[in-house]
Design a protein around this motif. Sequence first.
Motif, short mmCIF file in Angstrom:
data_model
loop_
_atom_site.label_atom_id
_atom_site.label_comp_id
_atom_site.label_asym_id
_atom_site.label_seq_id
_atom_site.Cartn_x
_atom_site.Cartn_y
_atom_site.Cartn_z
N GLN A 1 0.82 -1.21 0.00
CA GLN A 1 0.00 0.00 0.00
C GLN A 1 0.86 1.26 0.00
OE1 GLN A 1 -3.27 0.31 -0.43
NE2 GLN A 1 -3.31 -1.91 -0.72
N ARG A 2 2.08 1.16 0.45
CA ARG A 2 2.94 2.33 0.49
C ARG A 2 3.13 2.93 -0.90
NH1 ARG A 2 7.72 3.17 4.80
NH2 ARG A 2 6.30 3.62 6.52
N LYS A 3 3.38 2.08 -1.87
CA LYS A 3 3.60 2.58 -3.23
C LYS A 3 2.32 3.15 -3.84
CE LYS A 3 7.54 -0.34 -4.46
NZ LYS A 3 8.09 -1.32 -5.43
N ARG A 4 1.19 2.71 -3.34
CA ARG A 4 -0.09 3.15 -3.89
C ARG A 4 -0.58 4.46 -3.27
NH1 ARG A 4 -3.13 -2.79 -3.74
NH2 ARG A 4 -1.88 -3.76 -5.42
N THR A 5 0.12 4.92 -2.25
CA THR A 5 -0.33 6.12 -1.55
C THR A 5 0.57 7.32 -1.77
OG1 THR A 5 0.83 5.30 0.42
CG2 THR A 5 -1.54 4.84 0.26
N ILE A 6 1.43 7.25 -2.78
CA ILE A 6 2.30 8.38 -3.12
C ILE A 6 2.41 8.46 -4.63
CG2 ILE A 6 4.51 7.18 -3.22
CD1 ILE A 6 3.88 10.52 -1.38
N PHE A 7 2.57 9.65 -5.16
CA PHE A 7 2.70 9.81 -6.61
C PHE A 7 4.15 9.60 -7.03
CE2 PHE A 7 3.61 12.48 -10.35
CZ PHE A 7 2.70 11.94 -11.25
N ASN A 8 4.35 8.72 -7.99
CA ASN A 8 5.68 8.46 -8.53
C ASN A 8 5.65 8.77 -10.02
OD1 ASN A 8 8.14 7.53 -9.43
ND2 ASN A 8 8.04 5.58 -8.34
N PRO A 9 6.36 9.82 -10.47
CA PRO A 9 6.35 10.18 -11.89
C PRO A 9 6.74 9.03 -12.81
CG PRO A 9 7.33 11.94 -10.59
CD PRO A 9 7.15 10.77 -9.66
N ALA A 10 7.51 8.08 -12.29
CA ALA A 10 7.95 6.95 -13.12
C ALA A 10 6.79 6.05 -13.53
CB ALA A 10 9.00 6.11 -12.37
N ASN A 11 5.66 6.19 -12.86
CA ASN A 11 4.51 5.32 -13.13
C ASN A 11 3.49 5.92 -14.08
OD1 ASN A 11 5.62 3.40 -11.40
ND2 ASN A 11 4.51 4.18 -9.62
N VAL A 12 3.77 7.10 -14.63
CA VAL A 12 2.85 7.72 -15.58
C VAL A 12 3.58 7.96 -16.90
CG1 VAL A 12 1.47 8.79 -13.77
CG2 VAL A 12 3.40 10.06 -14.76
N ASP A 13 2.83 8.29 -17.95
CA ASP A 13 3.47 8.49 -19.25
C ASP A 13 4.31 9.76 -19.27
OD1 ASP A 13 1.88 10.80 -20.18
OD2 ASP A 13 0.24 9.38 -20.38
N SER A 14 5.10 9.92 -20.32
CA SER A 14 6.07 11.00 -20.38
C SER A 14 5.43 12.39 -20.34
CB SER A 14 6.93 10.87 -21.65
OG SER A 14 6.13 10.97 -22.81
N GLN A 15 4.28 12.54 -20.99
CA GLN A 15 3.64 13.84 -21.00
C GLN A 15 3.08 14.19 -19.63
OE1 GLN A 15 0.95 14.38 -24.28
NE2 GLN A 15 2.55 14.14 -25.81
N ALA A 16 2.57 13.20 -18.90
CA ALA A 16 2.09 13.43 -17.54
C ALA A 16 3.27 13.74 -16.61
CB ALA A 16 1.33 12.21 -17.05
N GLN A 17 4.41 13.13 -16.86
CA GLN A 17 5.60 13.43 -16.07
C GLN A 17 5.97 14.91 -16.22
OE1 GLN A 17 8.69 10.82 -17.48
NE2 GLN A 17 7.75 8.97 -16.60
#
Length: 391
Positions: free
Chosen positions: A194-210
């Motif tokens: 759950q730790r990873k699911r409760t914080i935003f990590n730019p690596a987990n979204v596409d390049s434009q969202a980053q």
Amino acid sequence: MKAAIRSTLLFSLSLTCMPLVLQAADNGKEFVGSEKCRSCHIQEYNSWKESYHAKIVRPRKAGMLKEAFEKWTSDGTGPGPTKGNITGKAHTLDDVQYVVGSRWKQRYLVKNEQTGNLQFMDKQFNRLSGMWENYGQKNDWDTQCATCHTTGYRITSYDEKAKRTTGSTFSERGIGCEACHGPGAKHVKAKGIQRKRTIFNPANVDSQAQSKVCGYCHVRVENETWHTAQGNPREDMPAPKRGDSYRAGEDWTTWTGIIMPGLQAENPFTKEYTGDLKGLFKTDEHARANGIYEEAKHHQQYQGFIQSQHFKSGSLSCITCHSPHAGKGKLKKVARNSCGTCHAPSYTVEKYMPNTGQTAGGLFVRSHTFGKNPRTGGAGAADLKEPNYYE
């Protein structure tokens, strides 16, 4: 240097909120601060701590440029700062509570006794020339710049009738971990996966969202929804709901009541803008011939980057070349070396990223349009030595 440095900022009492700006639940406990992140992410924290993000706003004693201190009275040609921009009241070096910036230039914050906020002084120090320059910002720092100079910024009270921000606060001075990863209270409390699911990590979204995360601050806009303590349209983007903070990963480009040049169909790059937005893009014959309108002022990197094929193709994002901090087992990226990872040695930042956006007299920031027919740029950060601070 005698005066004690205030570690807290003063804010005005709550007045009336805008009827059309909805009240959000208090989020004062959502942001935990970068020191909390340090306990589990020591390598990332130590790397971030040495970054300019962490150093954007600092107490005078810790952050003042040595050269500016030595030239405070005069740079040999003219005097240094002598008064507050809003009140016109005379101020001395001892009155300075915080300094803003240090890589290209530095500005100085003193108290505005009319509002309880902070105001800029009338001069900024140009590191390239080593000289003082006039600086005319006549809006409280707390209600004009703090959204991007702090973490977890939120408007707490707003006078709709007078159109003035009357109260604001933030969780951390400077651009902390949660500015790019979102509030961390749930992350700290979570266990296991759950730790990873409760914080935003730019690596987990596409390049434009980053890139949009970086673009929230590296963009020039005019906010007609929120106004400064002096009643002028703001140049930053506090969250649309009073009492709320921007959270990394939110699509701020959909927010209304804000002029976003180059991001909205009704506000193209080629439009003739007025006020602070006047002359923000290069629109000369060279620009028209190439169909690329380079940044002409500072903090417009996102507006330059979205014009590039790099962005449009999704082949890279801001963090492909820049890293706000090192990672576990990974060194912090050196942005100027990034071109060579995909291109031949002839592709260099000096050639394809000319310094076009003016940030101080004779001092410029690199364009991020990556045009095939780049123009000649001016002097930039690469022409400066690392800053020295007064201790």
